[in-house]
Structures are given as C-alpha cells and as structure tokens.
Design an enzyme around this catalytic site. Structure first.
Site, PDB file in Angstrom:
ATOM      1  N   GLN A 128       0.827  -1.207   0.000  1.00 60.96           N
ATOM      2  CA  GLN A 128       0.000   0.000   0.000  1.00 60.96           C
ATOM      3  C   GLN A 128       0.866   1.264   0.000  1.00 60.96           C
ATOM      4  OE1 GLN A 128      -3.206   0.599  -0.451  1.00 60.96           O
ATOM      5  NE2 GLN A 128      -2.880   2.787  -0.168  1.00 60.96           N
ATOM      6  N   GLU A 129       1.911   1.247   0.793  1.00 57.26           N
ATOM      7  CA  GLU A 129       2.729   2.451   0.977  1.00 57.26           C
ATOM      8  C   GLU A 129       3.634   2.762  -0.212  1.00 57.26           C
ATOM      9  OE1 GLU A 129       2.806   4.820   3.271  1.00 57.26           O
ATOM     10  OE2 GLU A 129       1.191   3.929   4.434  1.00 57.26           O
ATOM     11  N   SER A 130       4.354   1.768  -0.714  1.00 55.38           N
ATOM     12  CA  SER A 130       5.398   2.048  -1.710  1.00 55.38           C
ATOM     13  C   SER A 130       5.353   1.145  -2.929  1.00 55.38           C
ATOM     14  CB  SER A 130       6.766   1.904  -1.056  1.00 55.38           C
ATOM     15  OG  SER A 130       6.990   0.535  -0.719  1.00 55.38           O
TER      16      SER A 130
END
Length: 122
Positions: A23-25
């Site tokens: 989700q983040e990167s």
C-alpha cells in the site's frame, strides 16, 4: 527476507507487514511521497521535507531516522514494523493501528485498504 525477519522480531504477521509495504510504496525501496515519507514503509524522516513540519514542541519528526537510513530496505522495514507493533499495542487492535499509521486525512479508509491487501495473502 527483510519482511519475514523484521515481522518476527516485532511479533507481527509477515503478510501484514507486506500489505503495508504494498500500500505504501508498491515495494519500491526508493519511494518518496509528496509529504516526504521515505522507503518501503513510507516513514517520515527527521530531515528533508519532513524537517519543516512543526508541532507544538518543535519539529514533529526530530527523533526519527534520517532519509539515508530509511533508504536502507532492512532498516526501513525494521523501523516500520516496530512502529506498527507499537501502534497495535497502543491502539488496541490492527485496524485502529493502521488508521494511525496511515495518512491523517484517510482515517479508516487507509486501514481498510491495507486489510484488503492482507486478506488476499490469506
């Protein structure tokens, strides 16, 4: 390898840590967000753009690692997993911890996105 090792060190399910990373990167260790978050787990560093963020008692992220440290994937995952484990204990549950981990303006929508990714691993 980084995910499994650091998840175990922090008593977390590696699949949950992997879901946060996706989700983040999207798994890019060189990722940097528009708000200045760095690396696989998008941690706010003490320097760079994040150094300009001021809280009541001074710079908001002054105790955080540097950008250089956070570009190291193993360091980033270790730091992020420790943060997440601490939030789970503080918030009392995974969904609440993910809400606190994610962007302030997303609330439970962020948590639910990560949990959806996580459920795909199961």
């Amino acid at each position: 390898e980084w995910i499994s090792h650091n998840a175990r060190l922090n008593d977390l399910d590696p699949d949950l840590v992997a879901a946060v990373i996706l989700q983040e990167s999207s798994g890019n260790p060189g990722a940097i967000s528009g708000s200045g978050a760095v690396g696989l787990m998008q941690i706010m560093p003490r320097d760079g753009l994040a150094a300009t963020f001021q809280c009541k008692n001074g710079p908001c992220f002054s105790t955080r690692p540097s950008m250089a440290e956070l570009y190291d994937p193993d360091f980033n995952v270790n730091f992020g997993a420790r943060m997440l484990a601490g939030l789970i204990k503080k918030q009392g549950g995974v969904r609440e911890a993910l809400k606190a981990y994610g962007p302030m303006d997303m609330g439970y929508a962020y948590a639910d996105k990560v949990l959806a990714i996580y459920s795909n691993y199961k």
